[in-house]
Design an enzyme around this catalytic site. Structure first.
Site, PDB file in Angstrom:
ATOM      1  N   ASP A 112      61.385  32.092  43.170  1.00 11.88           N
ATOM      2  CA  ASP A 112      61.131  31.719  41.779  1.00 11.88           C
ATOM      3  C   ASP A 112      61.651  30.328  41.424  1.00 11.88           C
ATOM      4  O   ASP A 112      62.046  30.059  40.288  1.00 11.88           O
ATOM      5  CB  ASP A 112      61.747  32.766  40.819  1.00 11.88           C
ATOM      6  CG  ASP A 112      61.227  34.154  41.129  1.00 11.88           C
ATOM      7  OD1 ASP A 112      60.035  34.277  41.445  1.00 11.88           O
ATOM      8  OD2 ASP A 112      62.022  35.111  41.067  1.00 11.88           O
ATOM      9  N   GLY A 116      59.856  27.680  41.373  1.00 14.73           N
ATOM     10  CA  GLY A 116      58.798  26.879  40.752  1.00 14.73           C
ATOM     11  C   GLY A 116      57.789  26.393  41.785  1.00 14.73           C
ATOM     12  O   GLY A 116      57.181  25.334  41.635  1.00 14.73           O
ATOM     13  N   LYS A 117      57.617  27.209  42.830  1.00 15.22           N
ATOM     14  CA  LYS A 117      56.678  26.841  43.910  1.00 15.22           C
ATOM     15  C   LYS A 117      55.260  26.705  43.378  1.00 15.22           C
ATOM     16  O   LYS A 117      54.520  25.805  43.773  1.00 15.22           O
ATOM     17  CB  LYS A 117      56.727  27.888  45.039  1.00 15.22           C
ATOM     18  CG  LYS A 117      58.083  27.961  45.717  1.00 15.22           C
ATOM     19  CD  LYS A 117      58.128  29.067  46.757  1.00 15.22           C
ATOM     20  CE  LYS A 117      58.098  30.454  46.182  1.00 15.22           C
ATOM     21  NZ  LYS A 117      59.296  30.839  45.414  1.00 15.22           N
ATOM     22  N   GLY A 170      55.185  35.924  42.690  1.00 14.21           N
ATOM     23  CA  GLY A 170      54.657  35.664  41.350  1.00 14.21           C
ATOM     24  C   GLY A 170      54.830  34.177  41.098  1.00 14.21           C
ATOM     25  O   GLY A 170      55.947  33.710  40.948  1.00 14.21           O
ATOM     26  N   HIS A 171      53.741  33.436  41.151  1.00 15.77           N
ATOM     27  CA  HIS A 171      53.804  31.978  41.009  1.00 15.77           C
ATOM     28  C   HIS A 171      53.129  31.582  39.709  1.00 15.77           C
ATOM     29  O   HIS A 171      51.930  31.767  39.543  1.00 15.77           O
ATOM     30  CB  HIS A 171      53.126  31.299  42.214  1.00 15.77           C
ATOM     31  CG  HIS A 171      53.819  31.583  43.518  1.00 15.77           C
ATOM     32  ND1 HIS A 171      53.395  31.081  44.715  1.00 15.77           N
ATOM     33  CD2 HIS A 171      54.932  32.313  43.797  1.00 15.77           C
ATOM     34  CE1 HIS A 171      54.208  31.503  45.679  1.00 15.77           C
ATOM     35  NE2 HIS A 171      55.137  32.256  45.144  1.00 15.77           N
ATOM     36  N   THR A 179      60.311  44.823  45.522  1.00 10.17           N
ATOM     37  CA  THR A 179      59.322  44.825  44.444  1.00 10.17           C
ATOM     38  C   THR A 179      58.481  46.104  44.471  1.00 10.17           C
ATOM     39  O   THR A 179      57.613  46.282  43.625  1.00 10.17           O
ATOM     40  CB  THR A 179      58.382  43.610  44.584  1.00 10.17           C
ATOM     41  OG1 THR A 179      57.743  43.681  45.860  1.00 10.17           O
ATOM     42  CG2 THR A 179      59.149  42.301  44.483  1.00 10.17           C
ATOM     43  N   ARG A 187      52.370  47.356  65.603  1.00 10.24           N
ATOM     44  CA  ARG A 187      50.992  47.286  66.101  1.00 10.24           C
ATOM     45  C   ARG A 187      50.124  48.471  65.683  1.00 10.24           C
ATOM     46  O   ARG A 187      49.238  48.918  66.395  1.00 10.24           O
ATOM     47  CB  ARG A 187      50.986  47.115  67.626  1.00 10.24           C
ATOM     48  CG  ARG A 187      51.530  45.758  68.029  1.00 10.24           C
ATOM     49  CD  ARG A 187      52.147  45.749  69.368  1.00 10.24           C
ATOM     50  NE  ARG A 187      53.277  46.667  69.437  1.00 10.24           N
ATOM     51  CZ  ARG A 187      53.972  46.900  70.523  1.00 10.24           C
ATOM     52  NH1 ARG A 187      53.661  46.318  71.647  1.00 10.24           N
ATOM     53  NH2 ARG A 187      54.988  47.741  70.503  1.00 10.24           N
ATOM     54  N   GLN A 236      58.250  33.599  48.298  1.00  8.50           N
ATOM     55  CA  GLN A 236      59.661  33.951  48.452  1.00  8.50           C
ATOM     56  C   GLN A 236      60.466  32.683  48.785  1.00  8.50           C
ATOM     57  O   GLN A 236      60.118  31.631  48.289  1.00  8.50           O
ATOM     58  CB  GLN A 236      59.852  35.056  49.504  1.00  8.50           C
ATOM     59  CG  GLN A 236      59.337  36.419  49.051  1.00  8.50           C
ATOM     60  CD  GLN A 236      57.841  36.581  49.177  1.00  8.50           C
ATOM     61  OE1 GLN A 236      57.279  36.358  50.238  1.00  8.50           O
ATOM     62  NE2 GLN A 236      57.186  36.972  48.112  1.00  8.50           N
ATOM     63  N   ASP A 251      65.976  21.024  32.598  1.00  7.49           N
ATOM     64  CA  ASP A 251      66.066  21.201  31.142  1.00  7.49           C
ATOM     65  C   ASP A 251      66.867  22.429  30.736  1.00  7.49           C
ATOM     66  O   ASP A 251      67.442  22.469  29.651  1.00  7.49           O
ATOM     67  CB  ASP A 251      64.656  21.272  30.540  1.00  7.49           C
ATOM     68  CG  ASP A 251      63.810  22.353  31.213  1.00  7.49           C
ATOM     69  OD1 ASP A 251      63.597  22.255  32.440  1.00  7.49           O
ATOM     70  OD2 ASP A 251      63.378  23.300  30.523  1.00  7.49           O
ATOM     71  N   VAL A 273      61.300  19.270  34.186  1.00  5.06           N
ATOM     72  CA  VAL A 273      62.021  19.316  32.910  1.00  5.06           C
ATOM     73  C   VAL A 273      61.331  20.262  31.910  1.00  5.06           C
ATOM     74  O   VAL A 273      61.561  20.186  30.719  1.00  5.06           O
ATOM     75  CB  VAL A 273      62.187  17.908  32.301  1.00  5.06           C
ATOM     76  CG1 VAL A 273      63.183  17.090  33.112  1.00  5.06           C
ATOM     77  CG2 VAL A 273      60.843  17.183  32.209  1.00  5.06           C
TER      78      VAL A 273
END
Ligand code: GDP
Ligand code: IMO
Ligand code: MG
Length: 427
Positions: A13, A15-16, A40-41, A128, A142, A224, A333, A414
């Protein structure tokens, strides 16, 4: 143009999504190389927000080919819902290519993930519950079903029947649950999902190599993060894939020589969701401020994230593990209101001082952070557009992070908006 990797350097998380969206502008192809819908992006464009789970964040540009690489585990229903939701908002997803070698997340994976967590009780990992661990476990064992199996009903049925026999025994005998029906699963996957996904399933490796050979830009988007990596993270409190830079090569099918740039994303502080060690974790008022100002709740799960001060020991390790060329620092920020800020520069445990991450997990669980205190800037940075316009104390803080971590900072976030990013230094 060779390939760029963009990855998380903390516990996720960072900020990818936002940075991928920014760097994708100059690319032809954006590939997700690992993880699944545990990710979750979030990308904010004007008044609109997009929360992506499986689609690469480059999907918002009409000229980019988004690719789901072989290293990803795909829940078809979630993917289709994501495509439908984007298409309803005018985003064309028709260019999407899904590697036939990516594995499928099956209903028993999700059920077993949730049951295992319940069974572990207070020792649970805080997953998750999306079936990610069980899906990767079946891949390694396999016995996984792959995306290409959707195109071959006979093979799909054969594999499903074999694997479901064992899964149903586990569900019934260990967890006292009802058996799942092979007919129901096959019907859903083969009749509902396969026809819709079929046009997208193909040779992702070929596409990536053809693009590179033609001089096109390829961006490899991690999900991740470094300390959730199954090999290098805080095991067992990790995810089941390899978000580190090496995972980008295996998860997209390209050799390391093609990688010319590795960008690590880090928050100006740290957060973590789920269980596991967290040396710089904070509580009380500082924690509440970080969570409230940073809106630190899961993009998809809604869970409150655990906050802490920036940890340069971790970051030094992330620089090594990923051959990071540069750092993008996000959420500066969020720190605007603090009078003083702390940065962890070393750990102490058992009378020893550690400048690097202790290799033994038991030590990591015991360490105390050694902090350096820096002055805050006490003014809003969210409207700042250039490095020179940042308050002096903010620039000093960033230079300190960079010097302590051992990588130059090239971008500084920011605010969540697409434009709320400062080009801090040229690469
Ligand atoms: P990802 O999983 O790494 O893509 O990150 P997430 O999207 O889960 O979480 C990052 C959150 O921070 C999202 O809500 C972003 O919109 C937001 N965000 C990204 N960069 C900044 C920034 O510089 N400042 C602020 N305030 N928010 C940011
Ligand atoms: P993005 O890509 C933050 C965490 C879970 C849990 C552990 C294992 O948005 O940064 P899993 O379901 O993967 O087996 O859970 O990993 N986790 C994440 N934390 N961001 C993520 O993704 C995460 N994906 C998994 O909270 O601790
Ligand atoms: Mg996220």
């Amino acid at each position: 143009m060779p390939a760029t990797i963009l990855l998380g350097t903390q516990w996720g998380d960072e900020g990818k999504g936002k940075l991928t969206d920014l760097l994708a502008k100059e690319m032809q192809v954006v590939v997700r190389y690992q993880g699944g819908h545990n990710a979750g992006h979030r990308i904010v464009v004007g008044d609109e927000a997009f929360a992506l789970q499986l689609l690469p964040s480059g999907v918002l540009y009409p000229y980019i080919t988004p690719v789901i690489g072989n290293g990803v585990v795909v829940e078809p229903k979630v993917l289709l819902n994501e495509i439908d939701a984007l298409e309803a908002r005018g985003i064309d997803c028709s260019r999407l290519v899904i590697s036939g070698s990516a594995h499928l997340v099956m209903p028993y994976h999700q059920e077993i993930d949730a049951l295992t967590e319940r069974y572990l009780g207070k020792n649970r990992l805080g997953t998750t519950k999306r079936g990610i661990g069980p899906a990767y476990a079946d891949k390694a064992a396999r016995i996984g079903l792959r995306v290409q199996d959707l195109l071959d009903p006979k093979i799909f049925r054969q594999k499903l029947d074999v694997v479901l026999k064992e899964k149903n025994l586990i569900l019934a005998k260990i967890y006292n649950r009802l058996a799942l029906s092979s007919d129901d699963i096959a019907k859903r996957y083969l009749e509902e999902y396969a026809p819709r996904l079929a046009p997208h399933i193909g040779d992702a490796v070929g596409l990536v190599h053809d693009t590179l050979a033609a001089g096109g830009g390829v961006l490899l988007e991690g999900a991740q993060a470094t300390f959730l990596d199954v090999d290098h993270g805080t095991y067992p409190f990790v995810t089941s894939s390899n978000p580190v830079a090496g995972g980008a090569c295996t998860g997209a099918g390209i050799g390391p020589r093609y990688i010319s740039r590795v960008v690590g994303i880090a928050k100006a502080y740290v957060t973590r969701v789920g269980a596991g060690p967290f040396p710089t974790e904070v509580s009380g008022e500082v924690a509440d401020t970080l969570v409230e100002r940073g809106k630190e709740f899961g993009t998809n799960t809604g869970r409150r994230r655990r906050p802490g001060w920036f940890d340069a020991v971790m970051m030094r390790h992330a620089v090594r593990l990923n051959s990071l060329d540069e750092l993008a620092i996000t959420k500066l920020d969020v720190l605007d209101s603090f009078e003083t800020l702390k940065v962890c520069i070393a750990y102490e445990a058992g009378g020893a001082r550690y400048a690097h991450l202790p290799w033994h997990q038991s030590v990591l669980h015991e360490v105390r952070p050694v902090y350096e205190e820096l002055p805050g800037w006490g003014t809003s940075t969210s409207g700042v557009g250039t490095k020179d316009a940042l308050p002096r104390a903010a620039r000093d803080y960033l230079e300190f992070l960079s010097a302590q971590s051992g990588a130059p900072i090239t971008f500084v976030g920011v605010g969540p908006g697409r434009d709320q990013i400062i080009r801090f230094a040229q690469r």
